[in-house]
Design a protein around this motif. Structure first.
Motif, PDB file in Angstrom:
ATOM      1  N   PRO A   1       9.782 -28.432 -12.122  1.00 26.18           N
ATOM      2  CA  PRO A   1      10.671 -27.899 -13.159  1.00 26.18           C
ATOM      3  C   PRO A   1      12.090 -28.442 -13.003  1.00 26.18           C
TER       4      PRO A   1
ATOM      5  N   GLU B   1      14.508 -27.350 -15.294  1.00 23.61           N
ATOM      6  CA  GLU B   1      15.311 -26.199 -15.689  1.00 23.61           C
ATOM      7  C   GLU B   1      14.385 -25.115 -16.224  1.00 23.61           C
ATOM      8  N   PHE B   2      14.945 -23.928 -16.400  1.00 22.32           N
ATOM      9  CA  PHE B   2      14.189 -22.798 -16.942  1.00 22.32           C
ATOM     10  C   PHE B   2      14.908 -22.321 -18.202  1.00 22.32           C
TER      11      PHE B   2
ATOM     12  N   ASN C   1      15.041 -19.800 -21.801  1.00 24.23           N
ATOM     13  CA  ASN C   1      14.585 -18.676 -22.614  1.00 24.23           C
ATOM     14  C   ASN C   1      14.378 -19.230 -24.026  1.00 24.23           C
TER      15      ASN C   1
ATOM     16  N   ASN D   1      12.322 -17.529 -19.205  1.00 22.33           N
ATOM     17  CA  ASN D   1      12.289 -18.388 -18.018  1.00 22.33           C
ATOM     18  C   ASN D   1      11.103 -19.363 -18.020  1.00 22.33           C
TER      19      ASN D   1
ATOM     20  N   PRO E   1       9.445 -22.704 -17.436  1.00 20.51           N
ATOM     21  CA  PRO E   1       9.765 -23.905 -16.651  1.00 20.51           C
ATOM     22  C   PRO E   1       9.619 -25.163 -17.502  1.00 20.51           C
TER      23      PRO E   1
ATOM     24  N   ASP F   1       4.743 -24.064 -18.531  1.00 18.97           N
ATOM     25  CA  ASP F   1       4.164 -22.758 -18.766  1.00 18.97           C
ATOM     26  C   ASP F   1       2.937 -22.935 -19.656  1.00 18.97           C
TER      27      ASP F   1
ATOM     28  N   SER G   1      20.883 -22.261 -21.443  1.00 18.12           N
ATOM     29  CA  SER G   1      19.596 -21.775 -20.947  1.00 18.12           C
ATOM     30  C   SER G   1      18.799 -21.009 -22.004  1.00 18.12           C
TER      31      SER G   1
END
Length: 262
Positions: free
Chosen positions: A38, A40-41, A43, A53, A55, A68, A93
């Motif tokens: 990953p 970054e994560f 939303n 979150n 991945p 995911d 994010s």
């Protein structure tokens, strides 16, 4: 008879062991295959559903790789081949995915204002630079986290819209932008107004809007960033758009009569 029972039990045990081993092999990456880590994560909001979150990794072209399983399946079936996919960035994010740019505008309550003076930038010499009289600015950075080379474009009293049809013509910045800072210098005061086109609008009712396009000539997928009056929005990365932008539009827009769908 005992020998037959023993033989049957032995075959059953071997079969179960083989089935277990074969099942395990299905989830183990093939030899030489490296599972992406990953980067970054995010939303992600899509069709009113929020996926927390998720991945994310990116392929060599900078396109999404969703690690995911649930959202990866949604993306593959509904969005992967959509060349009009519009990414609305709330912050670095959190993003909202829309099927096209018009749906994004309608859902986010943005109304384009016609007859706004526009500067179309085709070469280095025409590049707009920031100054004290700027009503809004956008600074594009070559790398994430506001690093490396940068270019600044501004909206002024006389030029309230900037269009770059090909970033390659501007210091070779094509497919380079990976972060940006968007600033709306209009006062957060409903008693102060700004004339856009043929009408005056309260400054509190005007957003600075930046739309990046995947391809030159304002085509293919889009990413949208918005700053309200007296607001500075810092995007340390551009999810799904790092090193992909080839053209952009930067302008003022009126807050529409729509209500956000979520």
């Amino acid at each position: 008879m005992k020998k037959f029972i023993f033989l049957f039990q032995s075959i059953l045990v071997v079969t179960l062991l083989c089935f277990t081993a074969c099942s395990n092999e299905e989830v183990v990456p093939q030899e030489g295959e490296v599972k992406p880590e990953p980067q970054e994560f995010l939303n992600i909001t899509y069709k009113g559903n929020v996926f927390q979150n998720v991945p994310i990794a990116y392929d060599e072209n900078g396109d999404f790789i969703f690690l995911d399983e649930e959202f990866s399946q949604i993306y593959s079936q509904e969005l992967k081949d959509n060349t009009e996919l519009s990414i609305f960035v709330k912050d670095s994010s959190s993003i909202i995915l829309y099927e096209n740019l018009q749906t994004a505008f309608d859902s986010e309550g943005i109304t384009l204002i016609k007859e706004i003076p526009t500067t179309r930038i085709e070469s280095n010499g025409d590049m707009t630079r920031a100054g004290y009289d700027d009503l809004a600015t956008v600074v594009l950075y070559d790398d994430r986290d506001f690093k490396d080379r940068n270019l600044t474009f501004a909206l002024t009293e006389s030029e309230k819209s900037v269009e770059v049809t090909n970033l390659k013509d501007v210091n070779g910045f094509n497919d380079k932008c990976s972060s940006l800072v968007l600033t709306n210098n209009l006062p957060n005061d409903p008693n102060q107004t700004l004339k856009l086109g043929s009408f005056e609008y309260p400054c509190t009712n005007i957003d600075a809007v930046f739309i990046g396009y995947d391809d030159h000539g304002f085509s293919d997928r889009t990413i949208t960033c918005i700053a309200a009056a007296a607001e500075v929005k810092r995007y340390s990365s551009l999810p799904g758009f790092n090193d992909k932008m080839s053209s952009f539009k930067f302008f003022f827009a009126q807050k529409g009569q729509y209500q956000p769908s979520f």
